[in-house]
Write an enzyme that holds these catalytic residues in place. Structure first.
Site, PDB file in Angstrom:
ATOM      1  N   GLU A  41       1.032  -1.334  -0.169  1.00 58.04           N
ATOM      2  CA  GLU A  41      -0.169  -0.087  -0.014  1.00 58.04           C
ATOM      3  C   GLU A  41       0.885   1.232  -0.243  1.00 58.04           C
ATOM      4  O   GLU A  41       1.615   1.558   0.656  1.00 58.04           O
ATOM      5  CB  GLU A  41      -0.924   0.103   1.266  1.00 58.04           C
ATOM      6  CG  GLU A  41      -1.725   1.321   1.285  1.00 58.04           C
ATOM      7  CD  GLU A  41      -2.652   1.235   2.781  1.00 58.04           C
ATOM      8  OE1 GLU A  41      -2.871   0.304   3.160  1.00 58.04           O
ATOM      9  OE2 GLU A  41      -2.809   2.381   3.049  1.00 58.04           O
ATOM     10  N   ARG A  45       0.590  10.370   0.431  1.00 57.20           N
ATOM     11  CA  ARG A  45       0.915  11.546   1.264  1.00 57.20           C
ATOM     12  C   ARG A  45       2.206  12.173   0.974  1.00 57.20           C
ATOM     13  O   ARG A  45       2.479  13.131   1.534  1.00 57.20           O
ATOM     14  CB  ARG A  45       1.170  10.943   2.604  1.00 57.20           C
ATOM     15  CG  ARG A  45       0.200  10.122   3.291  1.00 57.20           C
ATOM     16  CD  ARG A  45       0.406   9.585   4.576  1.00 57.20           C
ATOM     17  NE  ARG A  45      -0.637   8.402   5.046  1.00 57.20           N
ATOM     18  CZ  ARG A  45      -0.545   7.481   5.886  1.00 57.20           C
ATOM     19  NH1 ARG A  45       0.193   7.799   6.819  1.00 57.20           N
ATOM     20  NH2 ARG A  45      -1.661   6.908   6.142  1.00 57.20           N
ATOM     21  N   THR A  69      -4.374   6.145   1.603  1.00 57.79           N
ATOM     22  CA  THR A  69      -4.749   7.418   1.877  1.00 57.79           C
ATOM     23  C   THR A  69      -5.320   8.151   0.683  1.00 57.79           C
ATOM     24  O   THR A  69      -5.213   9.257   0.252  1.00 57.79           O
ATOM     25  CB  THR A  69      -3.497   8.171   2.273  1.00 57.79           C
ATOM     26  OG1 THR A  69      -2.594   7.618   3.103  1.00 57.79           O
ATOM     27  CG2 THR A  69      -3.964   9.494   3.143  1.00 57.79           C
ATOM     28  N   LYS A 129     -11.232  -1.707   6.102  1.00 58.73           N
ATOM     29  CA  LYS A 129      -9.795  -1.740   6.873  1.00 58.73           C
ATOM     30  C   LYS A 129     -10.338  -0.904   8.271  1.00 58.73           C
ATOM     31  O   LYS A 129     -11.527  -0.383   8.290  1.00 58.73           O
ATOM     32  CB  LYS A 129      -9.045  -0.193   6.169  1.00 58.73           C
ATOM     33  CG  LYS A 129      -8.194   0.326   7.093  1.00 58.73           C
ATOM     34  CD  LYS A 129      -7.152   1.303   6.126  1.00 58.73           C
ATOM     35  CE  LYS A 129      -6.459   2.169   7.334  1.00 58.73           C
ATOM     36  NZ  LYS A 129      -5.264   2.768   6.398  1.00 58.73           N
TER      37      LYS A 129
HETATM   38  C1  3PG Z   1      -1.033   4.800   8.497  1.00 58.71           C
HETATM   39  O1  3PG Z   1      -2.032   5.360   8.411  1.00 58.71           O
HETATM   40  O2  3PG Z   1       0.031   5.225   8.494  1.00 58.71           O
HETATM   41  C2  3PG Z   1      -1.422   3.252   8.600  1.00 58.71           C
HETATM   42  O3  3PG Z   1      -2.580   2.904   9.205  1.00 58.71           O
HETATM   43  C3  3PG Z   1       0.037   2.684   9.261  1.00 58.71           C
HETATM   44  O4  3PG Z   1      -0.144   2.806  10.637  1.00 58.71           O
HETATM   45  P1  3PG Z   1       1.448   2.535  11.456  1.00 58.71           P
HETATM   46  O5  3PG Z   1       2.410   3.298  10.934  1.00 58.71           O
HETATM   47  O6  3PG Z   1       0.923   2.656  12.785  1.00 58.71           O
HETATM   48  O7  3PG Z   1       1.501   1.125  11.243  1.00 58.71           O
END
Ligand code: 3PG
Length: 206
Positions: A41, A45, A69, A129
């Site tokens: 994934e 960002r 995202t 999710k």
């Molecule tokens: C995120 O939004 O960055 C993911 O959910 C991953 O979360 P994490 O960095 O706590 O694994």
């Protein structure tokens, strides 16, 4: 949503990636593949994210690419063009759902309450999710949803580690977990691909 379930069943952990330099994308994907992980994934960002997805799509045909995202239809279109085959969102809006359907991109929408899960299920989403997994109640919360909402399967993400992932994976309503611990933004920037492969091996054995 059968396609999404088959993607999420490819392995126990889906790495969530924040990448700053698209030149790191292919070495990163290869490091994960070498460790037995073939789903990724890439979060939208950073300005490098779309290019990173394109590079992986071109050079690593064994890697199944998701865009993370994804917040609106423009993100969905850009992600599809870059080679993503599914989209992940921290939550869900009606316009995002509609636009992902319009462009033909499978969506893994986020939910963190029973009502959100029920609303999405009523729209045909049986694979969600669970975000942010640990702050929103962790494995005990998801376990509590399994009996009243057995038709819904979750990919919990947010605050999960190699040490805690098995608590989630032990649940009947969890297909895989997501997490950034396999390949942190800093690991990628440091080009520490050997460490990423080591963590991928450990994660794929969960
Ligand atoms: C995120 O939004 O960055 C993911 O959910 C991953 O979360 P994490 O960095 O706590 O694994």
């Amino acid at each position: 949503m059968a396609n999404l379930r088959s993607i999420l069943s490819l392995g126990p952990v889906m790495p969530v990636i924040v990448i700053d330099d698209a030149n790191d994308a292919v070495p990163l994907a290869n490091a994960l593949l070498e460790g037995g992980i073939n789903t990724i994934e890439v979060t939208l960002r950073t300005s490098a994210a779309l290019k990173a997805m394109s590079e992986i799509a071109q050079s690593c045909p064994d890697m199944v690419i998701g865009a993370g995202t994804v917040l609106d239809g423009e993100h969905a279109r850009q992600a599809l063009d870059a080679g993503a085959v599914f989209a992940v969102s921290p939550g869900a809006t009606q316009s995002l759902i509609d636009e992902c359907q319009d462009v033909g991109l499978d969506l893994l929408p986020g939910a963190s309450t029973a009502s959100e899960a029920m609303s999405l299920c009523a729209q045909g989403f049986d694979t969600l999710k669970f975000f942010p997994a640990v702050p929103a109640g962790g494995a005990p919360f998801l376990k509590s949803l399994a009996s009243p909402l057995p038709q819904i399967t979750f990919c919990p993400t947010g605050g999960i580690t190699q040490q805690t992932a098995s608590d989630f994976l032990a649940l009947d309503n969890v297909m895989c977990v997501g997490g950034s611990w396999l390949a942190t933004r800093q690991d990628i920037a440091n080009k520490d691909f050997a460490k990423i492969t080591e963590r991928a091996i450990a994660a794929s054995q969960l």
